[in-house]
Design a protein around this motif. Structure first.
Motif, short mmCIF file in Angstrom:
data_model
loop_
_atom_site.label_atom_id
_atom_site.label_comp_id
_atom_site.label_asym_id
_atom_site.label_seq_id
_atom_site.Cartn_x
_atom_site.Cartn_y
_atom_site.Cartn_z
N SER A 142 1.00 -1.47 0.09
CA SER A 142 -0.08 -0.17 0.22
C SER A 142 0.66 1.24 0.08
O SER A 142 0.45 2.28 -0.68
CB SER A 142 -0.95 -0.13 1.08
N VAL A 143 1.87 1.29 0.79
CA VAL A 143 2.70 2.50 0.63
C VAL A 143 3.37 2.78 -0.66
O VAL A 143 3.67 3.69 -1.26
CB VAL A 143 3.99 2.04 1.80
N GLY A 144 3.79 1.77 -1.50
CA GLY A 144 4.47 1.88 -2.82
C GLY A 144 3.27 2.55 -3.78
O GLY A 144 3.43 3.09 -4.51
N ALA A 145 2.14 1.62 -3.63
CA ALA A 145 1.00 2.24 -4.55
C ALA A 145 0.48 3.61 -4.09
O ALA A 145 0.38 4.44 -5.27
CB ALA A 145 -0.26 1.50 -4.25
N LEU A 146 0.64 3.89 -2.61
CA LEU A 146 0.30 5.43 -2.36
C LEU A 146 1.31 6.47 -3.11
O LEU A 146 1.04 7.48 -3.39
CB LEU A 146 0.33 5.51 -0.79
N ILE A 165 3.06 10.58 -6.76
CA ILE A 165 3.75 11.23 -7.74
C ILE A 165 3.16 11.60 -9.00
O ILE A 165 3.02 12.62 -9.33
CB ILE A 165 5.00 10.29 -8.26
N GLY A 166 2.10 10.88 -9.48
CA GLY A 166 1.21 11.16 -10.29
C GLY A 166 0.32 12.32 -10.44
O GLY A 166 0.32 13.27 -10.97
N VAL A 167 -0.36 12.52 -8.99
CA VAL A 167 -0.97 13.70 -8.58
C VAL A 167 -0.27 14.93 -8.76
O VAL A 167 -0.59 15.80 -9.29
CB VAL A 167 -1.78 13.39 -7.42
N SER A 168 1.10 14.84 -8.08
CA SER A 168 2.00 15.82 -8.13
C SER A 168 2.19 16.33 -9.48
O SER A 168 2.44 17.50 -9.82
CB SER A 168 3.38 15.62 -7.42
N LEU A 169 2.52 15.33 -10.47
CA LEU A 169 2.91 15.78 -11.75
C LEU A 169 1.74 16.52 -12.55
O LEU A 169 1.66 17.20 -13.29
CB LEU A 169 3.32 14.56 -12.85
N GLY A 177 -28.54 7.06 -11.43
CA GLY A 177 -27.83 8.12 -12.67
C GLY A 177 -26.47 7.38 -12.74
O GLY A 177 -25.93 6.47 -12.11
N PHE A 178 -25.55 7.95 -13.62
CA PHE A 178 -24.29 7.65 -14.00
C PHE A 178 -23.48 8.48 -13.15
O PHE A 178 -23.72 9.88 -12.94
CB PHE A 178 -23.91 7.93 -15.35
N SER A 179 -22.41 7.89 -12.30
CA SER A 179 -21.44 8.78 -11.75
C SER A 179 -20.14 8.84 -12.21
O SER A 179 -19.58 7.33 -12.44
CB SER A 179 -21.56 8.42 -10.13
N LEU A 180 -19.37 9.63 -12.40
CA LEU A 180 -17.75 9.64 -12.66
C LEU A 180 -17.08 10.50 -11.48
O LEU A 180 -17.72 11.49 -10.92
CB LEU A 180 -17.49 10.20 -13.82
N GLY A 181 -16.13 9.90 -10.91
CA GLY A 181 -15.49 10.66 -9.93
C GLY A 181 -13.97 10.79 -9.90
O GLY A 181 -13.42 9.58 -10.23
N GLY A 182 -13.42 12.04 -9.57
CA GLY A 182 -11.77 11.89 -9.62
C GLY A 182 -11.47 13.05 -8.76
O GLY A 182 -12.37 14.07 -8.49
N SER A 183 -10.58 12.75 -7.78
CA SER A 183 -10.09 13.67 -6.86
C SER A 183 -8.39 13.41 -6.60
O SER A 183 -7.89 12.46 -7.05
CB SER A 183 -10.78 13.38 -5.53
N GLU A 184 -7.77 14.47 -5.91
CA GLU A 184 -6.46 14.34 -5.85
C GLU A 184 -6.28 13.65 -4.33
O GLU A 184 -5.23 13.19 -4.07
CB GLU A 184 -5.78 15.76 -5.66
N ASN A 185 -7.42 13.68 -3.59
CA ASN A 185 -7.07 12.92 -2.35
C ASN A 185 -7.31 11.46 -2.28
O ASN A 185 -8.15 11.16 -2.99
CB ASN A 185 -8.31 13.61 -1.17
N LEU A 186 -6.48 10.72 -1.68
CA LEU A 186 -6.34 9.44 -1.91
C LEU A 186 -7.31 8.83 -1.24
O LEU A 186 -7.82 7.77 -1.63
CB LEU A 186 -4.89 8.92 -1.10
N PRO A 195 -14.53 5.60 -11.72
CA PRO A 195 -13.58 6.18 -11.05
C PRO A 195 -12.21 6.82 -11.83
O PRO A 195 -11.86 6.25 -12.76
CB PRO A 195 -13.05 5.07 -10.05
N LEU A 196 -11.84 8.07 -11.63
CA LEU A 196 -10.68 8.46 -12.17
C LEU A 196 -9.36 8.20 -11.00
O LEU A 196 -9.56 8.73 -10.01
CB LEU A 196 -10.80 9.87 -12.68
N ILE A 197 -8.61 7.46 -11.40
CA ILE A 197 -7.55 6.91 -10.48
C ILE A 197 -6.18 7.74 -10.53
O ILE A 197 -5.86 8.03 -11.80
CB ILE A 197 -7.34 5.53 -10.52
N GLY A 198 -5.47 8.06 -9.52
CA GLY A 198 -4.23 8.91 -9.69
C GLY A 198 -4.61 10.29 -10.51
O GLY A 198 -5.30 11.26 -10.27
N GLU A 199 -3.59 10.55 -11.61
CA GLU A 199 -3.64 11.50 -12.22
C GLU A 199 -4.58 11.88 -13.51
O GLU A 199 -4.85 12.84 -13.80
CB GLU A 199 -1.98 11.91 -12.77
#
Lengths: 206, 247
Positions: free
Chosen positions: A174-178, A183-187, B175-184, B197-201
């Protein structure tokens, strides 16, 4: 009066201030200017917060006029005005304002948190109905591992989970994935900031 | 081996400029398929056809911190959706938990209406603050999502745990839902509860996938290159002590 940001001027201001902030990272003499600009930004954000409050009031006032779910809107408006007046009178550290926060807002938000716990449990249980893919299986598998490794369940401890698999998932996977996600979010954040500095992305002026 | 913050910024800037100019002569560079955006486009088209409404939740992030970037991605999405659907029977609405983002959302919608020549149909209620704390924001946004006229909700902005309430409401209304955030935390919740879902960047790719212009695509390619640079740096940094030890 129709307040509207004029795009070319707004773009010039955004780019200029963005470059000053960026330059202050290179030139220490610009530190005071940067702090001053950030103070202005904080002040503007506080004014925007008040405008958000005014917008909420305006929307519900109009609902009341149009008689759309007027009971809810009237309760909200009265509560909003009373709380605002008390906070203005006593200050944000006042006894009544604190009482309202601790005895009304906090319990309501806690109850919403409880609703959230239930709805998330249902969502996690239904995930394989929605998306039958490898990542959903990994997600469900990880949830089970973390639940079993969180401690004894019904008085029964499973050492293979609590001492072996659980720590591996928690401390390594989980730490690696996190970090990868961060890093992706920062970029992404970096690229968004640069697009604004280049004037190609203008969240102001549409 | 390490790159300073300014070196990363400089590298990213150069890559964006390079891909912007290179992209003009090379339109064949394709973006990988992200199902969430494909389905969102389809949902927008369907909502225009069947006269239903789209709701864009811009979250509660302000404009002063790193969370502003996701709010700006949400505003980009709002502009694209408004340009397509503002003149439909049920124009899109935006909700937010922050005053500054509300002002920007109102400005975005007002300009979309102006571009479409329907400025007189714009109303301030199309972009509104529904609450100023995380859960009051969600509580205020719930009635709008549960509205029978709303067929889809896109969560694009800074959210916390309250994102789960919004996506659960969308599920409840069918309904349809799409979601993305910078918060993990929010990303984990959205993975479990949103249709797409929109994951990561991926949230930052909104502009590129919704047709916001060449710079958005260029910045996406720049992010891809920077990601590989980061990976290479990790590998080199991990291996350097090993080779140092052999000497």
């Amino acid at each position: 009066m129709n307040l509207r940001l004029q795009t070319p001027l707004a773009t010039a201001v955004a780019i200029a201030f963005g470059f000053i902030i960026l330059a202050s990272l290179l030139i220490p003499d610009l530190m005071d200017v940067r702090n001053q600009i950030l103070n202005w930004a904080i002040l503007l954000a506080a004014i925007a917060l008040f405008l958000g409050f005014a917008n909420l009031f305006q929307v519900h006032l109009q609902k009341l006029r149009n008689k759309e779910k007027s009971a809810y809107s009237s309760i909200l408006i009265v509560a909003m005005l009373v709380t605002f007046a008390i906070t203005l009178w006593e200050g944000s550290q006042g006894v009544t304002a604190a009482w309202i926060f601790n005895n009304i807002q906090l319990p309501i938000e806690t109850s919403l948190m409880a609703v959230l716990a239930i709805s998330l449990t249902i969502a996690a249980a239904q995930i394989l109905q929605q998306r039958k893919d490898l990542m959903s299986l990994v997600f469900i598998g990880t949830v089970f591992i973390l639940i079993l490794s969180s401690g004894p369940l019904f008085g029964i401890e499973l050492p293979v989970f609590t001492r072996t698999i659980g720590p591996i998932v928690n401390n390594f996977l989980s730490v690696g994935a996190l970090r990868g996600l961060l890093i992706g979010v920062s970029l992404g954040t970096l690229a968004s900031g640069l697009r604004i500095l280049l004037g190609s992305d203008r969240p102001y002026g549409g | 081996m390490n790159l300073s913050a300014l070196q990363w910024i400089g590298l990213c800037l150069l890559l964006i400029l390079f891909f912007t100019f290179w992209g003009r002569n090379n339109s064949k560079r394709a973006l990988r398929s992200i199902p969430a955006f494909r389905q969102l486009r389809r949902t927008i088209e369907l909502s225009v056809e069947d006269g239903s409404r789209l709701q864009i939740s811009l979250g509660r992030g302000g404009i002063l911190g790193p969370e502003a970037a996701t709010a700006f991605a949400g505003l980009t999405l709002l502009r694209q959706v408004a340009d397509i659907a503002a003149d439909s029977d049920q124009p899109p609405i935006a909700t937010t938990g922050d005053g500054a983002i509300m002002l920007l959302a109102q400005d975005t919608l007002r300009n979309s209406y102006k571009r479409l020549g329907i400025a007189d149909q714009y109303h301030f209620r199309l972009a509104q603050t529904t609450g100023l704390t995380p859960f009051s924001y969600a509580a205020g946004a719930l009635p709008r999502i549960l509205d029978r006229e709303v067929s889809a909700t896109a969560l694009a902005g800074s959210f916390g745990e309250e994102a789960g309430l919004l996506t659960s409401a969308t599920q409840l209304s069918g309904g349809f839902s799409l979601g993305g955030s910078e918060n993990l935390t929010s990303q984990a919740i959205l993975f479990a509860s949103a249709d797409q879902p929109l994951i990561g960047e991926e949230i930052f790719a909104t502009g590129a996938y919704m047709g916001s212009g060449p710079t958005h695509q260029a910045s996406l390619h720049a992010q891809d290159v920077l990601r590989w640079v980061a990976i290479l740096l990790f590998i080199v940094t991990a291996l350097l002590p090993l080779f140092g030890g052999l000497r």
